[in-house]
Design a protein around this motif. Structure first.
Motif, short mmCIF file in Angstrom:
data_model
loop_
_atom_site.label_atom_id
_atom_site.label_comp_id
_atom_site.label_asym_id
_atom_site.label_seq_id
_atom_site.Cartn_x
_atom_site.Cartn_y
_atom_site.Cartn_z
N LYS A 138 3.43 34.12 12.01
CA LYS A 138 2.76 32.94 12.58
C LYS A 138 2.54 31.90 11.49
O LYS A 138 2.34 32.25 10.32
N ASP A 139 2.58 30.64 11.90
CA ASP A 139 2.21 29.51 11.04
C ASP A 139 2.87 29.55 9.66
O ASP A 139 4.08 29.66 9.56
N GLU A 140 2.07 29.47 8.61
CA GLU A 140 2.65 29.29 7.27
C GLU A 140 3.57 30.45 6.91
O GLU A 140 4.63 30.26 6.30
N GLN A 175 3.90 19.05 7.78
CA GLN A 175 3.62 20.48 7.66
C GLN A 175 3.27 21.09 9.02
O GLN A 175 3.74 22.18 9.38
N ARG A 198 6.33 21.57 10.99
CA ARG A 198 7.13 22.70 10.51
C ARG A 198 6.59 24.02 11.04
O ARG A 198 7.34 24.89 11.47
N GLN A 199 5.28 24.14 11.01
CA GLN A 199 4.68 25.38 11.52
C GLN A 199 4.96 25.52 13.01
O GLN A 199 5.29 26.60 13.50
N VAL A 229 6.88 29.84 8.37
CA VAL A 229 7.66 28.82 7.65
C VAL A 229 8.31 29.44 6.42
O VAL A 229 9.51 29.26 6.17
N ASN A 283 7.01 28.56 14.65
CA ASN A 283 6.38 29.45 15.62
C ASN A 283 7.27 29.71 16.83
O ASN A 283 7.14 30.75 17.48
#
Lengths: 528, 251
Positions: B206-208, B189, B192-193, B211, B197
């Protein structure tokens, strides 16, 4: 590390393909890798040679410490693939330090690990030990990677030994024929085996180390998405440069080349050559401009003579004059002689032996096989009889009446359909003004005579030109010359509606009688 | 740049990839074929031993035929021997065309050269010296052993929502975004972030959230139709228009 400096194409691969990538690494840096291997191995071999008396134990000792040699390979490769290959000197210096890294474990309980080269990067490049190393390995070994690594080791062991035997075999092959060697001598030549084993070990060692490394590398590319990172970075860069706006290629090829150049500059070491389509487009554009300018000039220069010249030039060019010469060695006779000798010997053996069921069965079987073989050859001869006959020159061969064609390009060429005094008949037709029929009769009669009296073999698809060529090949002389003239006149009439003059036609009629009817009396001398 | 695959250009100017197979896969394939042949010959010998010498003769013929024509027949009619099939390899001509009888016969007859001095040593050396891992038989017959390409299977994405990318993307970029979503199970995870990014200029998240955004783009690129509440930005191109090239480029 910077993905842009990577020296190989980043993409997740199948594990076996990853091993192939390792082979490509060895191919690319073989000089350095083998130099490093030899420079690390030679002192160890020398040391063992001095210390150990029994030569068999020397190879075992060197084999035992072999995992330590692989560290130098890994050191070199791990830097070379990221675009910074170290010098051999630097590699050797580092190897001497790396040798002691967890070397006790490596040489004792991990010595027989079937995934050795795959696991080495975990301790050498990631510097993990103990529980961390164990966990990391569990992750890397998933998804079947461990089993491929196992096969790498198994195949590697076999290749090493096969290459050793191959080296021994090569030596044995080069022993001169006069020298008599007992098999025991060869089998017990321990120094030979040891030397050959070192050759095998040297050849396989770098490949084995590189295969394990590339397997490890591929695992990380898959697990960490290095390929995605590279493309995402390029895309991010592109968006940053263009501030999100798109630059469509409406400017045509030139503009796209510029774009490609920008991309190349932006990517640094990951430079890609401009794609094929761009190059192709530029070429097409240039060609079009050139075309429109010279079009008018060319048009005025297009005359039949010019065209003829062009055609001849092209026909003389390399596309139409590809002559390939092939030669075969004259071993056939020798082979036959040898077979004859063997056969006689076998026959003697057979006569000398006692009769038994098994052997008579074997004889029957052998006969069957020979019969099959002969049958097969006969079938092939029959199947391709036309091509074979066309190759050979056999004028007097008699064929069955039914095999002769009755019609060639819709002309009836049966003998019955022709009048007895053909040339006179033709002239009579000409007098009546039926020129086409007259010439047609001459031509038809000529073909008929050729087929029935001269053994000309026409196939269904033959054209007039084919007939002329075939006659020329088979007969030559006056007959073929006459037939060529007749055919040309006939073609002129049939296709171009050009009538010959009456004198010319009369000459043709006379010629016909001379050529075709004379040998009815004079026998088959024309056929000679 | 080093790669395991080579590009073959067709007369139409289209490139397609061939992936020549190296020594490991081919050695394993050979081993499997060898074991199969060995099994068949041994079985025949045992059965035919009741016929005495005639049986030996027949077994020798079977051995001969298997040794020389087993690879040829399988390669011509199935593109691969059972061992190669197991390793997912096929034999093709240099240009990717299916192998013909004569090339297959030639490459297999030349095993006599590759096998020298013993155990295919020359073949192995030849393979390592050749960029496409060809042994001598392959060089002579103009053939190459390649990995059979399995069609890529795309797993259905769990992420709801469809979002068109705000800018036109090149084919490899589209592929990367789809791959990013497809490989969700393999990438961690955090990773992936991190990857998402990088593409901040594309989605401004940003981040989640980034994704999720990329996953939705992947949905769009895979041709998923928007759900009841389409998440689409006003300036996005219509789904019907070709996403492979920007609309302005089409004439």
């Amino acid at each position: 590390m910077n993905p842009a400096n990577i020296n190989f194409r980043l993409r997740p691969r199948d594990h076996y393909e990853a091993v192939d990538l390792g082979c490509q690494f060895v191919r690319r840096w073989w000089k350095q890798l083998y130099a490093v291997w030899l420079l690390t191995m030679t002192p160890v071999v020398a040391l063992c040679w001095l210390l150990i008396d029994d030569i068999n134990y020397v190879s075992i000792a060197v084999w035992w410490v072999k995992p330590l040699f692989e560290r130098g390979q890994l050191y070199f490769l791990s830097r070379a693939v990221f675009g910074a290959p170290p010098t051999i000197k630097e590699t050797l210096r580092q190897t001497s330090k790396l040798m002691f890294l967890q070397c006790f474990a490596t040489l004792t309980w991990r010595r027989f690990s079937p995934t050795r080269s795959f696991d080495l990067p975990v301790i050498q490049l990631e510097g993990l030990k103990g529980k961390n190393r164990q966990q990391r390995m569990t992750v890397l070994h998933r998804d079947n990677a461990a089993s491929v690594s196992f096969w790498v080791t198994i195949v590697g062991v076999h290749l090493e030994n096969f290459l050793m035997l191959a080296a021994v075999g090569l030596v044995v092959m080069f022993i001169p024929q006069g020298v008599q060697l007992e098999w025991e001598t060869v089998l017990e030549a321990a120094p030979l085996y040891t030397a050959c084993y070192f050759i095998g070990m040297t050849l396989v060692g770098p490949i084995y180390a590189a295969s394990g490394f590339s397997l490890y590398l591929n695992r990380r590319i898959t697990l960490e998405g290095w390929d995605l990172e590279l493309i995402f970075r390029q895309l991010g860069q592109r968006l940053d440069d263009g501030k999100g706006s798109v630059q469509p290629g409406e400017g045509g090829a030139a503009r796209r080349v510029t774009q490609a150049m920008c991309l190349v500059l932006a990517l640094g070491a990951l430079a890609l050559p401009p794609s094929g389509s761009v190059r192709a487009e530029t070429a097409t554009e240039q060609a079009e401009t050139a075309d429109s300018q010279s079009w008018d000039e060319e048009r005025s220069a297009l005359t039949p003579d010019k065209a003829k010249e062009d055609i001849e030039k092209i026909l003389k060019g390399p596309d139409f004059r590809n002559i390939v010469k092939k030669e075969a060695p004259k071993f056939w006779k020798e082979w036959e002689d040898r077979q004859e000798e063997k056969r006689e010997k076998q026959l003697d053996d057979f006569k000398g032996s006692n009769f038994s069921f098994g052997e008579s069965f074997a004889q029957i079987f052998k006969l069957l096989i020979w019969a099959t073989l002969i049958g097969l050859i006969l079938y092939l001869l029959y199947r391709y009889r036309d091509s074979i006959l066309a190759l050979s020159w056999m004028p007097r061969i008699e064929r069955k009446e039914k095999s002769k064609p009755t019609h060639v390009f819709d002309l009836d060429i049966r003998e019955e359909s022709l009048p007895p005094q053909l040339a006179d008949e033709a002239w009579a037709l000409w007098e009546q003004g039926r020129h086409r029929d007259a010439l047609g009769l001459l031509y038809r009669g000529g073909l008929s005579r050729l087929v029935h009296r001269h053994g000309l073999r026409l196939n269904r698809g033959a054209t007039e030109g084919d007939c002329v060529a075939m006659v020329k090949r088979r007969q030559g002389g006056a007959l073929s010359d006459y037939f060529a003239v007749l055919t040309r006149v006939w073609q002129h009439l049939a296709y171009a509606h050009e009538l010959p003059t009456a004198e010319h036609f009369q000459e043709l009629c006379r010629g016909w009688t001379n050529v075709f009817d004379v040998e009815r009396e004079g026998g088959d001398h024309a056929a000679q | 740049m080093l790669d395991t695959s080579i590009a073959i250009e067709t007369p139409e100017g289209v490139d397609f990839d061939l992936t020549p197979a190296g020594p490991l896969s081919r050695a394993l394939a050979y081993m499997a074929d060898f074991l199969i042949r060995l099994g068949v010959v041994l079985a025949c010998m045992i059965v035919l031993s009741i016929f005495g010498e005639a049986g030996v003769g027949i077994s020798l013929i079977i051995y001969f035929v298997l040794e020389w024509f087993y690879p040829v027949l399988f390669e011509v009619y199935r593109a691969a021997t059972p061992g190669k099939k197991w390793m997912n390899l096929i034999v093709v001509h240099d240009d990717g065309a299916p192998i013909t009888f004569s090339s297959s016969l030639l490459r297999n007859l030349l095993r006599t050269a590759d096998i020298l001095p013993v155990f295919y040593a020359l073949g192995l050396v030849s393979m390592m010296c050749n960029k496409q891992f060809k042994r001598l038989g392959d060089i002579a017959a103009g053939t190459v052993v390649v990995r059979a390409r399995r069609p890529e299977t795309l797993t259905a994405l769990a992420e709801p929502g469809v979002r068109a990318p705000s800018v036109p993307l090149k084919p490899e970029e589209q592929k990367a975004i789809v791959q990013f979503a497809q490989r969700a199970g393999v990438l961690s995870q955090a990773r992936r972030q991190e990857l998402a990014n990088i593409l901040e200029p594309l989605h401004h998240e940003k981040d989640e959230a980034a994704v999720v955004n990329l996953n939705q783009m992947a949905n769009y690129l895979l041709g998923k139709t928007p759900g009841p509440e389409p998440v689409r930005e006003p300036f996005a191109p219509e789904p019907s228009s070709s996403i492979a090239q920007p609309p302005e480029e089409r004439q």
